[in-house]
Scaffold this motif. Structure first.
Motif, mmCIF file in Angstrom:
data_model
loop_
_atom_site.group_PDB
_atom_site.id
_atom_site.type_symbol
_atom_site.label_atom_id
_atom_site.label_comp_id
_atom_site.label_asym_id
_atom_site.label_seq_id
_atom_site.Cartn_x
_atom_site.Cartn_y
_atom_site.Cartn_z
ATOM 1 N N GLY A 88 53.615 -68.091 36.195
ATOM 2 C CA GLY A 88 52.432 -67.164 36.425
ATOM 3 C C GLY A 88 52.808 -66.111 35.233
ATOM 4 N N GLY A 89 51.340 -65.541 35.096
ATOM 5 C CA GLY A 89 51.399 -64.270 34.113
ATOM 6 C C GLY A 89 51.963 -63.327 33.622
ATOM 7 N N GLY A 90 52.439 -63.278 32.383
ATOM 8 C CA GLY A 90 53.450 -62.135 32.745
ATOM 9 C C GLY A 90 55.023 -62.439 32.814
ATOM 10 N N ASN A 91 55.197 -63.754 32.927
ATOM 11 C CA ASN A 91 56.621 -64.126 32.696
ATOM 12 C C ASN A 91 57.128 -64.748 31.686
ATOM 13 O OD1 ASN A 91 57.259 -63.159 35.909
ATOM 14 N ND2 ASN A 91 56.177 -64.888 36.133
ATOM 15 N N PHE A 92 58.291 -64.964 30.980
ATOM 16 C CA PHE A 92 59.112 -65.232 30.232
ATOM 17 C C PHE A 92 58.766 -65.370 28.673
ATOM 18 C CE2 PHE A 92 57.726 -68.369 34.182
ATOM 19 C CZ PHE A 92 58.862 -68.203 34.405
ATOM 20 N N GLY A 93 57.575 -64.080 28.550
ATOM 21 C CA GLY A 93 57.246 -64.216 27.145
ATOM 22 C C GLY A 93 55.730 -63.881 26.471
ATOM 23 N N VAL A 94 55.352 -63.891 25.167
ATOM 24 C CA VAL A 94 54.181 -63.832 24.656
ATOM 25 C C VAL A 94 53.547 -64.896 24.117
ATOM 26 C CG1 VAL A 94 52.709 -62.607 23.321
ATOM 27 C CG2 VAL A 94 54.480 -61.454 24.615
ATOM 28 N N LEU A 95 52.510 -65.310 24.964
ATOM 29 C CA LEU A 95 52.117 -66.412 24.009
ATOM 30 C C LEU A 95 51.101 -66.685 23.032
ATOM 31 C CD1 LEU A 95 51.215 -70.149 24.424
ATOM 32 C CD2 LEU A 95 49.995 -69.646 25.495
ATOM 33 N N VAL A 96 51.358 -67.098 21.277
ATOM 34 C CA VAL A 96 50.902 -66.483 20.554
ATOM 35 C C VAL A 96 49.909 -68.071 19.973
ATOM 36 C CG1 VAL A 96 52.263 -64.656 19.890
ATOM 37 C CG2 VAL A 96 53.326 -66.609 19.281
ATOM 38 N N HIS A 156 65.787 -69.945 37.386
ATOM 39 C CA HIS A 156 66.847 -69.946 36.186
ATOM 40 C C HIS A 156 66.650 -69.918 35.031
ATOM 41 C CE1 HIS A 156 70.523 -72.408 35.128
ATOM 42 N NE2 HIS A 156 69.487 -72.988 34.372
ATOM 43 N N VAL A 157 65.243 -69.934 34.007
ATOM 44 C CA VAL A 157 64.096 -70.223 33.591
ATOM 45 C C VAL A 157 64.769 -68.340 32.959
ATOM 46 C CG1 VAL A 157 62.244 -70.678 32.031
ATOM 47 C CG2 VAL A 157 63.157 -72.429 33.466
ATOM 48 N N GLN A 158 63.858 -68.453 34.036
ATOM 49 C CA GLN A 158 63.790 -66.095 34.061
ATOM 50 C C GLN A 158 65.058 -65.937 33.705
ATOM 51 O OE1 GLN A 158 65.111 -63.750 35.974
ATOM 52 N NE2 GLN A 158 64.605 -62.591 34.472
ATOM 53 N N GLN A 159 66.217 -65.837 34.465
ATOM 54 C CA GLN A 159 67.738 -65.704 34.048
ATOM 55 C C GLN A 159 68.615 -66.078 32.946
ATOM 56 O OE1 GLN A 159 69.582 -66.769 38.053
ATOM 57 N NE2 GLN A 159 68.666 -64.561 38.674
ATOM 58 N N THR A 160 67.837 -67.334 32.622
ATOM 59 C CA THR A 160 68.338 -68.137 31.194
ATOM 60 C C THR A 160 67.750 -67.313 29.224
ATOM 61 O OG1 THR A 160 68.659 -70.497 31.853
ATOM 62 C CG2 THR A 160 68.719 -70.211 29.595
ATOM 63 N N PHE A 205 60.202 -59.257 30.432
ATOM 64 C CA PHE A 205 58.883 -58.763 30.836
ATOM 65 C C PHE A 205 58.764 -58.279 32.596
ATOM 66 C CE2 PHE A 205 59.506 -61.370 26.109
ATOM 67 C CZ PHE A 205 58.110 -60.690 26.221
ATOM 68 N N ASP A 206 58.508 -57.857 32.797
ATOM 69 C CA ASP A 206 58.379 -57.311 33.867
ATOM 70 C C ASP A 206 57.454 -56.237 34.662
ATOM 71 O OD1 ASP A 206 59.830 -57.036 36.376
ATOM 72 O OD2 ASP A 206 60.625 -54.444 35.449
ATOM 73 N N PRO A 264 55.870 -55.680 39.344
ATOM 74 C CA PRO A 264 55.689 -55.777 40.455
ATOM 75 C C PRO A 264 56.004 -57.421 41.226
ATOM 76 C CG PRO A 264 54.343 -53.958 40.216
ATOM 77 C CD PRO A 264 53.978 -54.445 38.557
ATOM 78 N N LEU A 265 55.170 -58.311 40.637
ATOM 79 C CA LEU A 265 55.349 -59.917 40.768
ATOM 80 C C LEU A 265 56.023 -61.064 39.649
ATOM 81 C CD1 LEU A 265 52.316 -60.570 43.507
ATOM 82 C CD2 LEU A 265 54.401 -59.848 44.312
ATOM 83 N N ALA A 266 56.951 -59.844 39.444
ATOM 84 C CA ALA A 266 57.834 -61.106 38.145
ATOM 85 C C ALA A 266 58.696 -61.788 38.892
ATOM 86 C CB ALA A 266 58.128 -60.135 36.830
ATOM 87 N N VAL A 267 58.837 -62.906 38.111
ATOM 88 C CA VAL A 267 60.001 -63.837 38.712
ATOM 89 C C VAL A 267 60.859 -63.326 38.954
ATOM 90 C CG1 VAL A 267 60.418 -66.327 38.027
ATOM 91 C CG2 VAL A 267 58.480 -66.293 38.264
ATOM 92 N N GLY A 268 61.705 -63.588 39.809
ATOM 93 C CA GLY A 268 63.425 -62.800 39.234
ATOM 94 C C GLY A 268 63.759 -61.755 39.697
ATOM 95 N N ARG A 269 62.541 -60.936 40.003
ATOM 96 C CA ARG A 269 62.776 -59.588 40.243
ATOM 97 C C ARG A 269 62.872 -59.378 41.584
ATOM 98 N NH1 ARG A 269 59.709 -54.194 40.513
ATOM 99 N NH2 ARG A 269 59.493 -53.465 38.809
ATOM 100 N N THR A 270 63.895 -57.967 41.758
ATOM 101 C CA THR A 270 64.798 -57.880 43.273
ATOM 102 C C THR A 270 64.524 -55.911 43.452
ATOM 103 O OG1 THR A 270 66.978 -57.227 41.505
ATOM 104 C CG2 THR A 270 66.319 -60.271 42.612
ATOM 105 N N GLU A 271 64.898 -55.474 44.080
ATOM 106 C CA GLU A 271 65.247 -54.057 44.290
ATOM 107 C C GLU A 271 65.686 -53.840 43.493
ATOM 108 O OE1 GLU A 271 63.504 -53.164 46.892
ATOM 109 O OE2 GLU A 271 62.241 -54.975 47.359
ATOM 110 N N THR A 272 66.583 -54.508 42.577
ATOM 111 C CA THR A 272 67.732 -53.277 41.943
ATOM 112 C C THR A 272 67.059 -53.549 40.550
ATOM 113 O OG1 THR A 272 68.951 -55.140 41.654
ATOM 114 C CG2 THR A 272 69.565 -53.387 43.141
ATOM 115 N N THR A 273 65.783 -54.145 40.001
ATOM 116 C CA THR A 273 65.253 -54.479 38.784
ATOM 117 C C THR A 273 64.704 -52.916 38.329
ATOM 118 O OG1 THR A 273 65.354 -56.857 39.179
ATOM 119 C CG2 THR A 273 64.125 -56.273 37.020
ATOM 120 N N ASN A 274 65.586 -53.396 37.307
ATOM 121 C CA ASN A 274 64.746 -51.941 35.659
ATOM 122 C C ASN A 274 63.861 -52.751 36.054
ATOM 123 O OD1 ASN A 274 64.821 -50.009 34.760
ATOM 124 N ND2 ASN A 274 66.026 -50.066 33.232
#
Length: 284
Positions: free
Chosen positions: A12-20, A260-264, A271-272, A274-284
């Protein structure tokens, strides 16, 4: 960082980093000329030819050779951007085989036919904006269709919805799966939908902000009332913030590993969205 590379292949686009930087593998076209047979063949959007064409396509798409793609779509290719029913065609084989495969469709005498032998990238550049919003507003959804879902009854429902759409630019597009896509394991990359036959996309495009409510309601109606009973998931490249149970729909059995990759690599959710991997109701 093989796990991060795995996640970026369908995570998914927007997760994990910026592709350069990226390296792409190029493939020589199969034809002796190095060209492909590509383009659109189109008819009036709700004319008498449409359902017979759909009937032929429904009976043949599951056995379509992996060197040809014939996707049924409604596109704004008529006069002044009017909607038409089309088959988007890409054939990566010698031209004689391509024309033989397309002959039954061409026999239905399309109103518009710009299919020709050409370099693939020339066709891609010429058509890149056909279904894009460009500087206007867009809302879209997508779904993974169950194998038995596409029937003439379903197509008739979609045609009725399109005829009543609040914008002439609202579209429904089908993309064929299978072929080479299915040769990769569902867990070899983060993209799990390897064995599906079809992806469907419903899209609304509008210019005036006052038209937003009517157009988003149209997409919601197509998704929830017409398509949802027939879906087994959704396609993350056409991400929909209102899709039910989105993480399971997009990632299936790969989602726990993505988390697991996102948390690592990004435990602070730099990188956040609304539909980001690993997002929860308490995510800032």
């Amino acid at each position: 960082h093989s796990d991060l590379l795995w996640a970026c292949k369908g995570g998914g686009g927007g997760n994990f980093g910026v592709l350069v930087d990226a390296v792409a593998t190029m493939y020589q076209p199969r034809s002796a000329t190095g060209l492909m047979v590509a383009g659109e063949m189109c008819w009036p959007p709700f004319g008498p030819a449409v359902l017979p064409l759909w009937d032929r396509w429904i009976r043949s798409y599951a056995t379509m050779p992996d060197w040809v793609d014939v996707d049924p779509v409604w596109l704004p290719l008529g006069p002044d951007g009017a909607r038409m029913f089309c088959f988007t065609t890409i054939c990566n084989q010698d031209a004689d085989l391509c024309w033989d495969y397309l002959a039954p469709y061409l026999a239905a005498e399309p109103t518009l036919n710009d299919i020709k032998e050409q370099p693939f990238l020339d066709w891609q550049r010429a058509n890149v904006n056909v279904t894009s919003a460009q500087h206007d507003s867009l809302y879209l959804t997508s779904g993974i269709l169950k194998a038995e879902a596409v029937t003439l009854s379903l197509i008739a429902e979609l045609m009725a919805a399109l005829a009543a759409a609040p914008s002439e630019r609202n579209l429904v597009l089908f993309h064929v799966g299978g072929g080479k896509i299915a040769e990769v394991s569902p867990t070899a990359t983060a993209f799990p939908h390897r064995d599906v036959e079809l992806v469907v996309q419903a899209k609304a495009i509008w210019s005036d902000p006052s038209e937003e409510e009517a157009n988003t309601a149209w997409v919601t109606h197509v998704r929830d009332t017409i398509l949802m009973p027939h879906l087994s998931g959704s396609y993350v490249n056409y991400i929909d913030p209102n899709f039910p149970d989105p993480m399971d729909s997009y990632y299936k059995e790969n989602y726990p590993r993505l988390v697991h990759v996102q948390q690592t690599y990004d435990p602070d959710h730099v990188f956040d969205f609304p539909l980001a991997v690993g997002r929860t109701e308490t995510t800032n």
